[in-house]
Write an enzyme that holds these catalytic residues in place. Sequence first.
Site, PDB file in Angstrom:
ATOM      1  CB  CYS A 138     -69.423   9.978  16.142  1.00  0.00           C
ATOM      2  SG  CYS A 138     -70.915  10.970  16.316  1.00  0.00           S
ATOM      3  NE  ARG A 139     -68.187   6.503  11.993  1.00  0.00           N
ATOM      4  CZ  ARG A 139     -68.306   6.228  10.703  1.00  0.00           C
ATOM      5  NH1 ARG A 139     -68.292   4.976  10.291  1.00  0.00           N
ATOM      6  NH2 ARG A 139     -68.451   7.194   9.821  1.00  0.00           N
ATOM      7  CB  SER A 140     -62.258   9.972  13.537  1.00  0.00           C
ATOM      8  OG  SER A 140     -62.860  11.231  13.473  1.00  0.00           O
TER       9      SER A 140
ATOM     10  CG  ASP B  74     -71.804   7.647  11.411  1.00  0.00           C
ATOM     11  OD1 ASP B  74     -71.862   8.045  12.595  1.00  0.00           O
ATOM     12  OD2 ASP B  74     -71.631   8.405  10.440  1.00  0.00           O
TER      13      ASP B  74
ATOM     14  CG  ASN C 145     -62.516  15.014  13.636  1.00  0.00           C
ATOM     15  OD1 ASN C 145     -61.952  16.070  13.862  1.00  0.00           O
ATOM     16  ND2 ASN C 145     -62.105  13.892  14.169  1.00  0.00           N
TER      17      ASN C 145
ATOM     18  CB  CYS D 166     -65.273   9.105  11.189  1.00  0.00           C
ATOM     19  SG  CYS D 166     -65.619  10.522  12.253  1.00  0.00           S
TER      20      CYS D 166
END
Length: 151
Positions: free
Chosen positions: A13-15, A124, A11, A8
């Site tokens: 939140c999402r990933s 996001d 690095n 993401c």
Amino acid sequence: MIKILFICHGNICRSPMAEYVMKDLVKKAGLEDSFYITSAATSTEEIGNPVYPPAKRILASHGILCNGHSAKQIKKSDYDEYDLIIGMDNANIRNINRICGQDVENKIHLLLKFANRDGEEVADPWYTRDFEETWNDVLEGCTGLLKFLDK
């Protein structure tokens, strides 16, 4: 061993959510020895930072710990190192290609492709503030990815 790199922007939140969800799914399936799973950013903004507290809280609310995470950036050499490089949105995919070069081995994909939601992006939560929606998308994508790989 199947090596997966989730990507993401920062690095935080999402990933990392995808990394730790996938690790949890793989562990529950008894397949830990068959996978190496990690995550990285396309940007340098958050390098060294832990998982963003609201993302960490939502993982913890589902019994998943992410202690020890430290944001890092994807490198060109990661393309050769990993079997799959999974981006959360189209901007991530463009930046992965910019960093790694052309995807000649068809390794780079959007996560939600594996949830039969081709072309859709994981929003996001840094901007949407909706960590529950991100959790649901990440879980759906990772569950579909594991099914795809466990055929």
